[in-house]
Design an enzyme around this catalytic site. Structure first.
Site, PDB file in Angstrom:
ATOM      1  N   HIS A 287     -72.142   4.260  -3.390  1.00  0.00           N
ATOM      2  CA  HIS A 287     -71.574   5.604  -3.531  1.00  0.00           C
ATOM      3  C   HIS A 287     -70.295   5.427  -4.361  1.00  0.00           C
ATOM      4  CE1 HIS A 287     -73.864   6.790   0.230  1.00  0.00           C
ATOM      5  NE2 HIS A 287     -74.141   7.782  -0.594  1.00  0.00           N
ATOM      6  N   LYS A 318     -77.503  11.769  -4.944  1.00  0.00           N
ATOM      7  CA  LYS A 318     -78.177  12.972  -4.408  1.00  0.00           C
ATOM      8  C   LYS A 318     -77.940  14.188  -5.310  1.00  0.00           C
ATOM      9  CE  LYS A 318     -78.003  11.588   0.463  1.00  0.00           C
ATOM     10  NZ  LYS A 318     -77.145  10.367   0.379  1.00  0.00           N
ATOM     11  N   ASP A 321     -78.337  20.031  -8.574  1.00  0.00           N
ATOM     12  CA  ASP A 321     -77.884  21.192  -9.330  1.00  0.00           C
ATOM     13  C   ASP A 321     -78.934  21.549 -10.383  1.00  0.00           C
ATOM     14  OD1 ASP A 321     -76.134  23.221 -10.361  1.00  0.00           O
ATOM     15  OD2 ASP A 321     -74.430  22.000  -9.731  1.00  0.00           O
ATOM     16  N   GLN A 434     -75.514  11.391  12.723  1.00  0.00           N
ATOM     17  CA  GLN A 434     -76.445  10.496  12.024  1.00  0.00           C
ATOM     18  C   GLN A 434     -77.302   9.811  13.079  1.00  0.00           C
ATOM     19  OE1 GLN A 434     -78.263   9.510   9.740  1.00  0.00           O
ATOM     20  NE2 GLN A 434     -77.435   7.829   8.542  1.00  0.00           N
ATOM     21  N   TYR A 436     -80.176   7.030  14.315  1.00  0.00           N
ATOM     22  CA  TYR A 436     -80.623   5.695  13.935  1.00  0.00           C
ATOM     23  C   TYR A 436     -81.968   5.347  14.557  1.00  0.00           C
ATOM     24  CZ  TYR A 436     -75.925   5.030  12.151  1.00  0.00           C
ATOM     25  OH  TYR A 436     -74.756   5.167  11.446  1.00  0.00           O
TER      26      TYR A 436
END
Length: 472
Positions: A287, A318, A321, A434, A436
């Site tokens: 990232h 990701k 647009d 999140q 797992y």
């Protein structure tokens, strides 16, 4: 459509040729049904097929305008063909999946963007097959407002299609069929009552059945998937995408399906981790927009480590647009992602344009894209028809898209790879929802190909750093 002499006779004819069967049948969903429809047999009875096509035509022509017909593959194709020939209406063909050669089209035929197309189907239960065809047609600019079906099973498909802007016209309804067969002495009242109870108890909502599949059928299905799983070498032969081939080659040579998600904020930390963990991974996921000291020298060092340890670089941007914007984000700006990342990913929310825009930049550079078909965060909206539409989009752009970010296998086509994030040795979740899953659950039970691990590796960094200090 009202029950006429013609429809009544058709029902009896279909029963006589075993296109309509009553008894105990296990459906694809795992549900036990008192009725089964095998309308494929009508191709062997030309007079009945002509009668069916005439009734399908009559069900819509009084109040529906359309320029083309498209039969849902495969059973409805001969019905649509009969209608097209007899009534001189142009027909289109939708492939179940795009070919890897030739034009690679999902929709075959001549049309103009904006044309209206009528979908023809043999049986509608949940409406999913009609929706898949509608999505493929929509992606090439065709409009779908109506569909016609020989038999509506009355299990929620009509409402699901209506909620997506498609009006369903039917020649026959399941309840109508069973009652007429009772009147004709073909069925007992007990069977008719059983059919009516089945309809009530097995209603689909938003394309999903209200009753759960039987657990034993699910387990059997999973076992079959495991048996049919190909080796990395075999998959490489099936995959035509250059990035997929490179990735599978690395996975085979290094005996790894581990992707490491390195989410730290300093360039030197990323390089240190890449050096340390690089020998054991097939992908390093970044990232770069969270790096506080990003610079192009860092990218050069990262590329050198990728070459040294043989792993691919995946920038988890990701993209989501419109086409022109993602072109600029991917090919320009301070990160210049297309220059170094072998893999990127994209949301399918914007439609085809997001993939087309990215493809214009990435395809000439032999890059690859993953579509986000499912997510691992609690309450996410990447489910159901969204996931189905993502698979269709991948099929339409398989020259650039080679797989998915997903929590399970969402395509049976072996040319698409599945990568699953949120993997740890123990099931759980963090304070930001999140969720797992374990490697065994992801690979064995859910059929994914690659596990993406981040914090599950960070927890061992203390011992790893001691190894690093010893080496340096």
């Amino acid at each position: 459509m009202e029950c006429t002499t013609n429809t009544r006779k058709l029902i009896v004819d279909l029963f006589e040729i075993n296109a309509l069967k009553f008894g105990k049948f296990t459906l694809k969903s795992g549900i036990e049904s008192p009725v089964y429809f095998d309308l494929r047999v009508i191709v062997s009875y030309p007079a009945i097929m002509e009668k069916v096509s005439d009734l399908l035509w009559d069900a819509v022509t009084s109040d529906v305008e359309f320029k083309h017909l498209c039969g849902v593959p495969y059973t409805a194709l001969p019905l649509a063909t009969c209608m097209a020939v007899k009534y001189n209406k142009p027909m289109l063909i939708r492939r179940k999946e795009a070919k890897d050669y030739g034009t690679k089209k999902m929709i075959e035929g001549v049309f103009v963007e904006g044309d209206k197309c009528l979908i023809v189907e043999d049986v509608v239960t949940s409406g999913t097959s009609v929706m898949e065809t509608a999505q493929s047609l929509d992606q090439v600019g065709l409009k779908v407002t109506d569909a016609v079906v020989l038999l509506n099973r009355e299990q929620g498909g009509k409402n699901m299609l209506a909620s997506n802007g498609i009006q369903l016209h039917s020649v026959l309804k399941l309840s109508q069929v069973s009652k007429i067969l009772e009147q004709e002495g073909k069925l007992s009242k007990e069977v008719v009552d059983e059919v009516e109870q089945f309809i009530v108890k097995n209603q689909f909502q938003n394309g999903a059945v209200a009753l759960k599949r039987k657990q034993e059928n699910k387990e059997e299905s999973e076992k079959k998937k495991i048996k049919q799983r190909l080796t990395y070498k075999d998959r490489k032969e099936v995959c035509c995408h250059i990035v997929a081939q490179k990735l599978l080659d690395i996975m085979e040579k290094k005996s790894t399906n581990l992707a490491f998600s390195v989410d730290v904020t300093k360039c030197q930390e990323v390089l240190k981790l890449a050096e340390l963990i690089g020998p054991y991974i097939c992908i390093l996921k970044t990232h770069v927009d969270i790096l506080e000291d990003f610079n192009q020298d860092f990218i050069k060092s990262l590329q050198a480590l990728a070459d040294k340890h043989q792993f691919l670089l995946f920038e988890d941007r990701k993209y989501g647009d419109i086409g022109n914007t993602v072109k600029l984000q991917y090919g320009s700006g301070m990160y210049k992602t297309s220059e170094w990342a072998h893999i990127i990913n994209a949301h399918t929310v914007p439609g085809d344009g997001v993939v087309k825009g990215l493809k214009e930049i990435g395809l000439p550079k032999e890059r690859g894209c993953l579509l986000i078909g499912q997510m691992s965060s609690k309450g996410n909206l990447a489910t159901g028809s969204y996931t189905d539409a993502s698979v269709l989009m991948a099929e339409n752009h398989s020259d650039f898209v080679f797989g998915f970010i997903s929590t399970s296998q969402i395509s049976q086509n072996p040319k698409f790879l599945h990568m699953t994030p949120g993997v740890k040795m123990a099931v759980g979740k963090d304070n930001l929802e999140q969720q797992y899953l374990t490697p065994e659950e992801v690979i064995v039970n859910r059929g994914s190909d690659i596990i993406i691990v981040g914090r599950g590796i960070y927890q061992f960094l203390g011992s790893l750093e001691r190894c690093w200090d010893t080496r340096t």
